[in-house]
Design an enzyme around this catalytic site. Structure first.
Site, PDB file in Angstrom:
ATOM      1  N   HIS A   1       0.845  -1.207   0.000  1.00 22.72           N
ATOM      2  CA  HIS A   1       0.000   0.000   0.000  1.00 22.72           C
ATOM      3  C   HIS A   1       0.873   1.247   0.000  1.00 22.72           C
ATOM      4  O   HIS A   1       1.454   1.625   1.024  1.00 22.72           O
ATOM      5  CB  HIS A   1      -0.935   0.036   1.207  1.00 22.72           C
ATOM      6  CG  HIS A   1      -1.921   1.175   1.145  1.00 22.72           C
ATOM      7  ND1 HIS A   1      -3.188   1.046   0.620  1.00 22.72           N
ATOM      8  CD2 HIS A   1      -1.812   2.481   1.499  1.00 22.72           C
ATOM      9  CE1 HIS A   1      -3.823   2.204   0.679  1.00 22.72           C
ATOM     10  NE2 HIS A   1      -3.001   3.099   1.218  1.00 22.72           N
ATOM     11  N   CYS A   2       0.986   1.851  -1.157  1.00 20.23           N
ATOM     12  CA  CYS A   2       1.706   3.118  -1.271  1.00 20.23           C
ATOM     13  C   CYS A   2       1.116   3.879  -2.454  1.00 20.23           C
ATOM     14  O   CYS A   2       0.286   3.337  -3.188  1.00 20.23           O
ATOM     15  CB  CYS A   2       3.206   2.877  -1.439  1.00 20.23           C
ATOM     16  SG  CYS A   2       3.589   1.712  -2.742  1.00 20.23           S
TER      17      CYS A   2
ATOM     18  N   HIS B   1      -6.313  -0.645   5.755  1.00 18.99           N
ATOM     19  CA  HIS B   1      -6.030  -0.183   7.120  1.00 18.99           C
ATOM     20  C   HIS B   1      -6.983  -0.749   8.181  1.00 18.99           C
ATOM     21  O   HIS B   1      -7.493  -0.008   9.042  1.00 18.99           O
ATOM     22  CB  HIS B   1      -6.052   1.345   7.182  1.00 18.99           C
ATOM     23  CG  HIS B   1      -5.356   2.011   6.026  1.00 18.99           C
ATOM     24  ND1 HIS B   1      -4.299   1.442   5.358  1.00 18.99           N
ATOM     25  CD2 HIS B   1      -5.572   3.210   5.415  1.00 18.99           C
ATOM     26  CE1 HIS B   1      -3.900   2.256   4.387  1.00 18.99           C
ATOM     27  NE2 HIS B   1      -4.650   3.328   4.399  1.00 18.99           N
TER      28      HIS B   1
ATOM     29  N   ASP C   1       2.199   2.963   3.183  1.00 17.05           N
ATOM     30  CA  ASP C   1       1.314   4.118   2.955  1.00 17.05           C
ATOM     31  C   ASP C   1       2.090   5.372   2.560  1.00 17.05           C
ATOM     32  O   ASP C   1       1.564   6.476   2.619  1.00 17.05           O
ATOM     33  CB  ASP C   1       0.428   4.412   4.165  1.00 17.05           C
ATOM     34  CG  ASP C   1      -0.717   5.349   3.810  1.00 17.05           C
ATOM     35  OD1 ASP C   1      -1.183   5.322   2.663  1.00 17.05           O
ATOM     36  OD2 ASP C   1      -1.118   6.157   4.672  1.00 17.05           O
TER      37      ASP C   1
END
Ligand code: 0GY
Length: 303
Positions: A33-34, A183, A252
């Site tokens: 997740h980025c 998340h 993230d």
């Protein structure tokens, strides 16, 4: 004349010099997740965006990946780019297949556009239900899109906050594709990880055996603060231990909408062994699970 991009005044830029993590991730680890933001003069931000971020292009993301010892990235389309996936596609096409993506599409996206996204490395679409980030979309439109992308073997990435789960539980459970939740469904970490709110999220995962959850974003969920994010650990740990084959981890980066502090990405890597406490759990979290979803053709258990 091109619009001058001005970052929101309360926006915190990403950490300029993240520490070298003490935890050595296993070879082949995925940051699942980025984001990439712009650069805005090359890839303009969407007119309907709710925030204007700093520029954070692909080269900086690759540098961070290498600095942290990671091997691959899953780049998730952020709301500041709306359904204009050009920055994402550019990053994927210049990643040497070390990045795959999750796009945002409108209901009228054509089959040809979907197939081009697939060719670039997109494997999912994101449906965002966080009210401060997006305008509400009708459920029937989302179902129609979900049906189409499921045929490509894609999944859905759902972003929502814990107070909205009771109302959305049945709708989410009925979606015609596999799901990845961002998340941990954003729990309120001042409550117990064994209390009714988080129990509902655990039930959601248990009732839907092909759904995944990211155990990411301690920096966003914490009330206690950095660098240890102790208050988030029990929530992530409960998911990792209950659903070891259905959890994903990500940095993230570049941390949209962080107002409280600038996360040190090295410390976010050091958080991993506290939520996945054995080598086996770490391997599933960082390699097996993301590879199954994003690089299934390369994935072979134990190889
Ligand atoms: C995240 C979180 C946030 C923002 C976005 O697409 C986005 O704008 O995802 C947030 O503000 O909580 O997952 O990066």
């Amino acid at each position: 004349m091109t619009e001058k991009i001005v970052m929101d005044p309360d926006w915190l830029e990403f950490h300029p010099e993240p520490s070298v993590p003490q935890f050595k991730v296993p070879e082949g680890a995925v940051d699942a997740h980025c984001h990439v933001f712009g650069p805005g003069d090359e890839f303009p931000f969407a007119p309907e965006r709710k925030y204007t971020p700093c520029n954070a292009g692909k080269d900086k993301l690759w540098a961070l990946r290498d600095h942290l010892g990671l091997t691959r990235n899953v780049i998730v389309q952020a709301t500041c780019h709306g359904a204009d996936n050009r920055a994402l596609v550019d990053a994927l096409c210049n990643s040497d297949d070390k990045a795959r993506g999750v796009a945002t599409v409108r209901a009228d996206v054509t089959d040809e556009e979907l197939s081009k996204l697939h060719e670039a490395g997109v494997r999912g679409v994101r449906f965002n239900f966080v009210k401060r980030l997006v305008d509400v979309l009708p459920h029937d439109t989302l179902v129609a899109t979900a049906e189409r992308v499921a045929q490509l073997g894609w999944h859905l990435v759902l972003y929502f906050e814990a107070p909205d789960l009771p109302e959305l539980f049945d709708f989410f459970s009925s979606l015609p594709a596999a799901v990845v939740v961002d998340h941990m469904g954003r729990p309120d970490v001042t409550r117990s990880e064994n209390g009714p709110d988080f129990d509902l999220f655990v039930k959601f995962m248990a009732d839907n055996p092909d759904y995944y959850s990211k155990v990411s974003c301690p920096e966003r969920l914490t009330v206690e603060g950095p660098p240890e994010y102790n208050d988030v650990v029990p929530f992530a740990r409960r998911l990792v231990e209950t659903f070891p084959d259905r959890v994903l981890w990500g940095t993230d980066w570049p941390h949209p909408n962080m107002k409280s502090h600038v996360p040190d990405d090295g410390k976010l890597v050091d958080y991993i062994p506290r939520i996945a406490t054995t080598v086996d759990l770490q391997r599933k979290l960082l390699i097996d699970n993301p590879m199954k979803l994003y690089w299934p053709e390369l994935y072979q258990r134990g190889s």
